[in-house]
Enzyme design. Structure first.
Site, PDB file in Angstrom:
ATOM      1  N   ASN A 121      27.161 -52.722  14.425  1.00  0.00           N
ATOM      2  CA  ASN A 121      26.912 -51.958  15.653  1.00  0.00           C
ATOM      3  C   ASN A 121      27.032 -52.883  16.861  1.00  0.00           C
ATOM      4  OD1 ASN A 121      25.970 -49.768  17.355  1.00  0.00           O
ATOM      5  ND2 ASN A 121      23.981 -50.803  17.431  1.00  0.00           N
ATOM      6  N   HIS A 123      25.765 -53.492  20.582  1.00  0.00           N
ATOM      7  CA  HIS A 123      24.591 -53.090  21.377  1.00  0.00           C
ATOM      8  C   HIS A 123      24.569 -53.863  22.696  1.00  0.00           C
ATOM      9  CE1 HIS A 123      20.612 -51.530  22.170  1.00  0.00           C
ATOM     10  NE2 HIS A 123      20.272 -52.747  22.558  1.00  0.00           N
ATOM     11  N   SER A 150      25.441 -57.705  21.860  1.00  0.00           N
ATOM     12  CA  SER A 150      25.296 -58.244  20.500  1.00  0.00           C
ATOM     13  C   SER A 150      26.035 -57.356  19.518  1.00  0.00           C
ATOM     14  CB  SER A 150      23.815 -58.236  20.076  1.00  0.00           C
ATOM     15  OG  SER A 150      22.999 -58.914  21.002  1.00  0.00           O
ATOM     16  N   ASP A 159      18.602 -51.108  15.654  1.00  0.00           N
ATOM     17  CA  ASP A 159      19.048 -52.320  16.358  1.00  0.00           C
ATOM     18  C   ASP A 159      18.373 -53.596  15.846  1.00  0.00           C
ATOM     19  OD1 ASP A 159      20.653 -50.691  17.969  1.00  0.00           O
ATOM     20  OD2 ASP A 159      19.097 -50.447  19.482  1.00  0.00           O
TER      21      ASP A 159
HETATM   22  C1  GAR Z   1      28.989 -49.605  25.006  1.00  0.00           C
HETATM   23  O1  GAR Z   1      28.658 -50.246  26.196  1.00  0.00           O
HETATM   24  C2  GAR Z   1      27.973 -49.922  23.918  1.00  0.00           C
HETATM   25  O2  GAR Z   1      27.366 -51.161  24.095  1.00  0.00           O
HETATM   26  C3  GAR Z   1      26.978 -48.811  24.099  1.00  0.00           C
HETATM   27  O3  GAR Z   1      27.731 -47.683  24.432  1.00  0.00           O
HETATM   28  C4  GAR Z   1      28.867 -48.095  25.180  1.00  0.00           C
HETATM   29  C5  GAR Z   1      30.092 -47.361  24.674  1.00  0.00           C
HETATM   30  O4  GAR Z   1      31.211 -47.609  25.460  1.00  0.00           O
HETATM   31  N1  GAR Z   1      26.277 -48.631  22.873  1.00  0.00           N
HETATM   32  C6  GAR Z   1      24.969 -48.372  22.793  1.00  0.00           C
HETATM   33  O5  GAR Z   1      24.273 -48.238  23.774  1.00  0.00           O
HETATM   34  C7  GAR Z   1      24.439 -48.233  21.385  1.00  0.00           C
HETATM   35  N2  GAR Z   1      23.015 -48.247  21.374  1.00  0.00           N
HETATM   36  P1  GAR Z   1      32.646 -47.107  25.031  1.00  0.00           P
HETATM   37  O6  GAR Z   1      32.479 -45.677  24.517  1.00  0.00           O
HETATM   38  O7  GAR Z   1      33.461 -47.138  26.301  1.00  0.00           O
HETATM   39  O8  GAR Z   1      33.162 -48.035  23.972  1.00  0.00           O
END
Ligand code: GAR
Length: 229
Positions: A121, A123, A150, A159
């Protein structure tokens, strides 16, 4: 099939990606795959939202998609139903690795344990700090000097699985939650392909904790990336 630096042919890592939103991280993987820059084959994308732009990105790249919308025809799909369909689809795709890239549903321990491949994942925080949501806001409220993202192994606890890699930035005095989100996302676009390359080349392994780092000459986990430009 890709050729690594020692001219050994390496079998592409079959990757399934789970998404909920824009899919900018998925796009980086698609671009790297198409450019032959990463030894991967994206075998399918699962979204829990039918309006996720990630689905357009996957379809444009001729990657199979499965939409398991949590609000299908006005009825909320429970997590158990979602997981049953997702598991069936993953088994059909036979991935070597499952990547959660902006996937925003919490998965059960039994789904994770019974999945046909290990899961990582992405994060947006320097775990173990700021698990869960609103990470950028929480960094600002705490007055932290450093922030980042991370990649960790997915386990039943949210997480909390072993952190494999991180990318770090220093928080600027003028940063807002929005600017941090955008700066962290740029880091993610480097961290995700880098981590997958290390996994594809067996520099990192997702097997038991004790063998989680195949290369004893590397620093201990998490490996950290500082990007200065
Ligand atoms: C990313 O920034 C990722 O870190 C976050 O969602 C975004 C997706 O961006 N994930 C979380 O918050 C998971 N808990 P994307 O759809 O443009 O790849």
């Amino acid at each position: 099939m890709s050729i690594d630096q020692t001219s050994q042919p390496i079998k592409p890592l079959r990757i399934a990606v789970l998404v909920s939103g824009s899919g900018s991280n998925l796009q980086v993987l698609i671009d790297a795959m198409q450019a032959g820059a990463l030894p991967i084959e994206i075998v399918g994308v699962i979204s829990n939202r039918d309006d996720a732009y990630a689905l357009t990105r996957a379809t444009d790249a001729a990657i199979p998609v499965a939409v398991l919308s949590h609000v299908a025809s006005g009825k909320r799909m429970g997590i158990k139903t979602f997981e049953a369909h997702a598991n069936e689809q993953l088994i059909a795709w036979q991935p070597d690795l499952i990547v959660l890239a902006g996937f925003m549903r919490v998965l059960s321990g039994s789904f994770i344990d019974n999945a046909p491949a290990p899961m990582i994942n992405l994060h947006p925080s320097l775990l173990p700090v700021y698990k869960g949501l609103d990470t950028h806001q929480r960094v600002l409220q705490a007055g932290d000097r450093y922030h980042g993202c991370s990649i960790h192994k997915v386990t039943a606890e949210l997480d909390a699985g072993q952190v494999l890699t991180q990318a770090v930035l220093s928080v600027d005095i003028n940063d807002t939650a929005e600017s941090l989100q955008s700066r962290v996302q740029k880091l993610e676009h480097k961290l995700l392909p880098w981590t997958i390359l290390l996994l594809a080349k067996n520099v990192l392994s997702l097997e038991a904790e004790s063998t989680s780092q195949a290369n004893q000459y590397l620093p201990t986990l998490p490996l950290q990336l500082f990007i200065t430009s």
